[in-house]
Design a protein around this motif. Structure first.
Motif, PDB file in Angstrom:
ATOM      1  N   VAL A 251      -9.368  -2.357  12.911  1.00 23.70           N
ATOM      2  CA  VAL A 251      -8.681  -3.532  13.449  1.00 23.70           C
ATOM      3  C   VAL A 251      -9.522  -4.068  14.602  1.00 23.70           C
ATOM      4  CG1 VAL A 251      -6.641  -4.374  14.668  1.00 23.70           C
ATOM      5  CG2 VAL A 251      -6.387  -2.750  12.780  1.00 23.70           C
ATOM      6  N   GLY A 252      -9.682  -5.375  14.650  1.00 23.89           N
ATOM      7  CA  GLY A 252     -10.466  -5.960  15.729  1.00 23.89           C
ATOM      8  C   GLY A 252      -9.748  -7.122  16.376  1.00 23.89           C
ATOM      9  N   GLY A 253     -10.017  -7.299  17.647  1.00 21.70           N
ATOM     10  CA  GLY A 253      -9.487  -8.447  18.381  1.00 21.70           C
ATOM     11  C   GLY A 253     -10.620  -9.098  19.137  1.00 21.70           C
ATOM     12  N   GLY A 254     -10.692 -10.410  19.096  1.00 24.89           N
ATOM     13  CA  GLY A 254     -11.794 -11.102  19.752  1.00 24.89           C
ATOM     14  C   GLY A 254     -11.328 -12.194  20.683  1.00 24.89           C
ATOM     15  N   TYR A 255     -11.974 -12.283  21.829  1.00 25.13           N
ATOM     16  CA  TYR A 255     -11.739 -13.360  22.784  1.00 25.13           C
ATOM     17  C   TYR A 255     -13.114 -13.906  23.136  1.00 25.13           C
ATOM     18  CZ  TYR A 255     -10.623 -15.766  27.180  1.00 25.13           C
ATOM     19  OH  TYR A 255     -10.508 -16.707  28.173  1.00 25.13           O
ATOM     20  N   PHE A 256     -13.413 -15.116  22.683  1.00 28.90           N
ATOM     21  CA  PHE A 256     -14.748 -15.669  22.846  1.00 28.90           C
ATOM     22  C   PHE A 256     -14.700 -16.988  23.608  1.00 28.90           C
ATOM     23  CE2 PHE A 256     -18.324 -18.283  21.351  1.00 28.90           C
ATOM     24  CZ  PHE A 256     -19.368 -17.451  21.734  1.00 28.90           C
ATOM     25  N   PRO A 257     -15.151 -17.022  24.872  1.00 30.22           N
ATOM     26  CA  PRO A 257     -15.198 -18.281  25.620  1.00 30.22           C
ATOM     27  C   PRO A 257     -16.227 -19.225  24.992  1.00 30.22           C
ATOM     28  CG  PRO A 257     -15.340 -16.383  27.087  1.00 30.22           C
ATOM     29  CD  PRO A 257     -15.557 -15.870  25.700  1.00 30.22           C
ATOM     30  N   MET A 258     -15.807 -20.430  24.634  1.00 32.18           N
ATOM     31  CA  MET A 258     -16.699 -21.378  23.975  1.00 32.18           C
ATOM     32  C   MET A 258     -17.280 -22.402  24.938  1.00 32.18           C
ATOM     33  SD  MET A 258     -14.675 -22.015  20.428  1.00 32.18           S
ATOM     34  CE  MET A 258     -13.215 -22.549  21.330  1.00 32.18           C
ATOM     35  N   ASP A 259     -16.554 -22.730  25.973  1.00 28.10           N
ATOM     36  CA  ASP A 259     -17.049 -23.602  27.027  1.00 28.10           C
ATOM     37  C   ASP A 259     -16.256 -23.284  28.289  1.00 28.10           C
ATOM     38  OD1 ASP A 259     -14.567 -24.873  26.728  1.00 28.10           O
ATOM     39  OD2 ASP A 259     -15.373 -26.550  25.584  1.00 28.10           O
ATOM     40  N   SER A 260     -16.310 -24.148  29.290  1.00 33.57           N
ATOM     41  CA  SER A 260     -15.636 -23.838  30.553  1.00 33.57           C
ATOM     42  C   SER A 260     -14.122 -23.944  30.463  1.00 33.57           C
ATOM     43  CB  SER A 260     -16.140 -24.777  31.658  1.00 33.57           C
ATOM     44  OG  SER A 260     -15.863 -26.138  31.314  1.00 33.57           O
ATOM     45  N   GLN A 261     -13.602 -24.502  29.360  1.00 33.26           N
ATOM     46  CA  GLN A 261     -12.169 -24.734  29.256  1.00 33.26           C
ATOM     47  C   GLN A 261     -11.478 -23.923  28.168  1.00 33.26           C
ATOM     48  OE1 GLN A 261     -12.274 -29.129  28.849  1.00 33.26           O
ATOM     49  NE2 GLN A 261     -11.189 -29.192  30.796  1.00 33.26           N
ATOM     50  N   TYR A 262     -12.137 -23.729  27.035  1.00 31.06           N
ATOM     51  CA  TYR A 262     -11.449 -23.162  25.867  1.00 31.06           C
ATOM     52  C   TYR A 262     -12.111 -21.876  25.360  1.00 31.06           C
ATOM     53  CZ  TYR A 262      -8.923 -27.563  25.672  1.00 31.06           C
ATOM     54  OH  TYR A 262      -8.116 -28.627  25.978  1.00 31.06           O
ATOM     55  N   ALA A 263     -11.260 -21.060  24.743  1.00 36.09           N
ATOM     56  CA  ALA A 263     -11.712 -19.813  24.127  1.00 36.09           C
ATOM     57  C   ALA A 263     -11.154 -19.721  22.713  1.00 36.09           C
ATOM     58  CB  ALA A 263     -11.271 -18.600  24.946  1.00 36.09           C
ATOM     59  N   HIS A 264     -11.868 -18.999  21.873  1.00 38.03           N
ATOM     60  CA  HIS A 264     -11.407 -18.725  20.513  1.00 38.03           C
ATOM     61  C   HIS A 264     -10.884 -17.298  20.495  1.00 38.03           C
ATOM     62  CE1 HIS A 264     -11.923 -17.529  16.218  1.00 38.03           C
ATOM     63  NE2 HIS A 264     -11.512 -18.762  16.003  1.00 38.03           N
ATOM     64  N   MET A 265      -9.615 -17.128  20.123  1.00 38.73           N
ATOM     65  CA  MET A 265      -9.011 -15.805  20.066  1.00 38.73           C
ATOM     66  C   MET A 265      -8.706 -15.467  18.613  1.00 38.73           C
ATOM     67  SD  MET A 265      -6.327 -13.530  19.881  1.00 38.73           S
ATOM     68  CE  MET A 265      -4.689 -14.204  20.121  1.00 38.73           C
ATOM     69  N   SER A 266      -9.056 -14.259  18.191  1.00 35.57           N
ATOM     70  CA  SER A 266      -8.812 -13.862  16.807  1.00 35.57           C
ATOM     71  C   SER A 266      -8.365 -12.411  16.739  1.00 35.57           C
ATOM     72  CB  SER A 266     -10.068 -14.072  15.955  1.00 35.57           C
ATOM     73  OG  SER A 266     -11.178 -13.391  16.505  1.00 35.57           O
ATOM     74  N   LEU A 267      -7.683 -12.098  15.664  1.00 34.29           N
ATOM     75  CA  LEU A 267      -7.175 -10.753  15.403  1.00 34.29           C
ATOM     76  C   LEU A 267      -7.320 -10.530  13.904  1.00 34.29           C
ATOM     77  CD1 LEU A 267      -5.700  -8.319  16.765  1.00 34.29           C
ATOM     78  CD2 LEU A 267      -3.552  -9.428  16.122  1.00 34.29           C
ATOM     79  N   TRP A 268      -7.994  -9.439  13.512  1.00 38.56           N
ATOM     80  CA  TRP A 268      -8.246  -9.220  12.103  1.00 38.56           C
ATOM     81  C   TRP A 268      -8.240  -7.729  11.761  1.00 38.56           C
ATOM     82  CZ3 TRP A 268     -11.830 -10.396  15.749  1.00 38.56           C
ATOM     83  CH2 TRP A 268     -12.896  -9.527  15.905  1.00 38.56           C
ATOM     84  N   THR A 269      -8.140  -7.444  10.462  1.00 36.66           N
ATOM     85  CA  THR A 269      -8.078  -6.063  10.003  1.00 36.66           C
ATOM     86  C   THR A 269      -8.586  -5.972   8.567  1.00 36.66           C
ATOM     87  OG1 THR A 269      -6.587  -4.215   9.496  1.00 36.66           O
ATOM     88  CG2 THR A 269      -5.688  -6.431   9.299  1.00 36.66           C
ATOM     89  N   ASP A 270      -9.095  -4.794   8.192  1.00 35.90           N
ATOM     90  CA  ASP A 270      -9.377  -4.543   6.786  1.00 35.90           C
ATOM     91  C   ASP A 270      -8.077  -4.101   6.123  1.00 35.90           C
ATOM     92  OD1 ASP A 270      -8.998  -1.925   7.645  1.00 35.90           O
ATOM     93  OD2 ASP A 270     -11.097  -1.359   7.475  1.00 35.90           O
ATOM     94  N   ALA A 271      -8.141  -3.733   4.852  1.00 35.78           N
ATOM     95  CA  ALA A 271      -6.906  -3.349   4.148  1.00 35.78           C
ATOM     96  C   ALA A 271      -7.235  -2.490   2.940  1.00 35.78           C
ATOM     97  CB  ALA A 271      -6.137  -4.589   3.698  1.00 35.78           C
ATOM     98  N   GLN A 272      -6.334  -1.579   2.637  1.00 37.77           N
ATOM     99  CA  GLN A 272      -6.425  -0.837   1.392  1.00 37.77           C
ATOM    100  C   GLN A 272      -6.146  -1.786   0.221  1.00 37.77           C
ATOM    101  OE1 GLN A 272      -7.229   2.335   0.779  1.00 37.77           O
ATOM    102  NE2 GLN A 272      -7.607   2.778   2.933  1.00 37.77           N
ATOM    103  N   PRO A 273      -6.719  -1.516  -0.969  1.00 37.46           N
ATOM    104  CA  PRO A 273      -6.453  -2.373  -2.132  1.00 37.46           C
ATOM    105  C   PRO A 273      -4.954  -2.518  -2.380  1.00 37.46           C
ATOM    106  CG  PRO A 273      -8.240  -0.844  -2.616  1.00 37.46           C
ATOM    107  CD  PRO A 273      -7.687  -0.441  -1.277  1.00 37.46           C
ATOM    108  N   GLY A 274      -4.536  -3.752  -2.583  1.00 33.18           N
ATOM    109  CA  GLY A 274      -3.132  -4.026  -2.847  1.00 33.18           C
ATOM    110  C   GLY A 274      -2.272  -4.172  -1.612  1.00 33.18           C
ATOM    111  N   GLN A 275      -2.890  -4.032  -0.402  1.00 28.75           N
ATOM    112  CA  GLN A 275      -2.100  -4.082   0.833  1.00 28.75           C
ATOM    113  C   GLN A 275      -2.388  -5.321   1.675  1.00 28.75           C
ATOM    114  OE1 GLN A 275       0.284  -2.035   1.577  1.00 28.75           O
ATOM    115  NE2 GLN A 275      -0.045  -0.482   0.000  1.00 28.75           N
TER     116      GLN A 275
END
Length: 304
Positions: A251-275
């Motif tokens: 499982v990963g979480g990302g916080y990436f500042p793109m400029d002086s005002q905004y950031a890109h935030m993401s949350l992701w995970t792998d999965a077992q087949p069928g899940q």
């Protein structure tokens, strides 16, 4: 260092801003330039990455100190840690090499970078980033480096002269600057900040793709609370999917500042087949719970 307030100091060496705070341990140095993939175009993307590799080549695979370089969407960094004399030597090498890149190594380093790219898997975070920004600006960081197939020496030299000047640099240190430290960089111009420019999309949106997992992302104003919330949501999701349910591994979480005002935030995970549907539901719930309930006192204490 819990509860310790660090005094941040600022000075300038050879026209380059230097920021440092006295931190225990070996001296750490990061020479950063305001140039990255966001400044490129798709047809010649990868040029900044090539400059970074060429600048470090003559240091070889190993020194008596730790060092490396990295190119992000909007920054290029050369960093190392060791004794003060080692950091002086490292910075001297990087600045001298940037002024006179080893172009006899150009074709070989292109091949190395293409090999590096071929071993880099596409994650849900990569997909979400590219879908939101497209093949331009901040989105280029997730696209193939097409310039590595055709970039010429004059092109690379001109790019290095534009992006790696003293006006476009800053040095960070974890201790006082050594007296013999110099930053011999050519004069140039500060590259302007590239604004975050998402494509005009109808949001919220859902995309199905063969990435072997699930994720969510958003663009929001930059803030320390948002960065901490991303980290806590990631920890919660890892506990739920891996340790409680056993249907995911990473499982990963990302916080990436793109400029002086905004950031890109993401949350992701792998999965077992069928899940995939189950992990997507839990991923969305993790973000929703953070927005409606916030973190617990224990989570805040651990995150400090």
């Amino acid at each position: 260092m819990a509860g310790r307030t660090l005094e941040v100091n600022q000075t300038a060496i050879d026209g380059v801003p230097v920021v440092w705070a006295d931190v225990p341990g070996p001296l750490r140095a990061t020479l950063m330039f305001r140039v990255g993939r966001v400044d490129e175009r798709l047809c010649w993307s990868g040029i900044t990455h090539l400059v970074e590799h060429l600048a470090l080549f003559h240091l070889g695979p190993k020194q008596k100190y730790d060092f490396n370089g990295a190119v992000t969407s909007n920054r290029t960094m050369f960093y190392a840690s060791g004794e003060p004399a080692d950091m002086v030597a490292f910075i001297a090498h990087v600045t001298a090499s940037l002024a006179s890149l080893p172009f006899d190594r150009r074709e070989t380093e292109k091949s190395v970078l293409l090999a590096e790219a071929s071993s880099r898997p596409v994650s849900p975070a990569d997909l979400m980033f590219s879908l939101r920004f497209g093949a331009r600006g901040n989105g280029l960081h997730r696209y193939k480096e097409f310039g590595l197939y055709h970039l010429t020496q004059p092109w690379v030299a001109a790019w290095a002269a534009r992006g790696f000047s003293r006006e476009n640099a800053v040095l960070w240190l974890s201790g006082p600057p050594p007296p013999s430290l110099h930053l011999t960089l050519p004069a140039g111009q500060r590259m302007p900040e590239a604004p975050a420019s998402p494509m005009k999309l109808g949001l919220p949106a859902y995309v199905k793709a063969p990435v072997g997992g699930a994720g969510v992302s958003m663009v929001a104003p930059r803030s320390t609370p948002l960065a901490m919330a991303a980290s806590i949501a990631s920890d919660r999701l890892l506990k739920r999917l891996r340790y409680d349910k056993g249907i995911a591994y990473s499982v990963g979480g990302g916080y990436f500042p793109m400029d002086s005002q905004y950031a890109h935030m993401s949350l992701w995970t792998d999965a077992q087949p069928g899940q995939a549907a189950a992990v997507l539901n839990d991923t969305v719930h993790s973000v929703y719970a953070m927005s409606t309930e916030g973190p617990t006192a224990e989570e805040l204490a651990e995150g400090r």
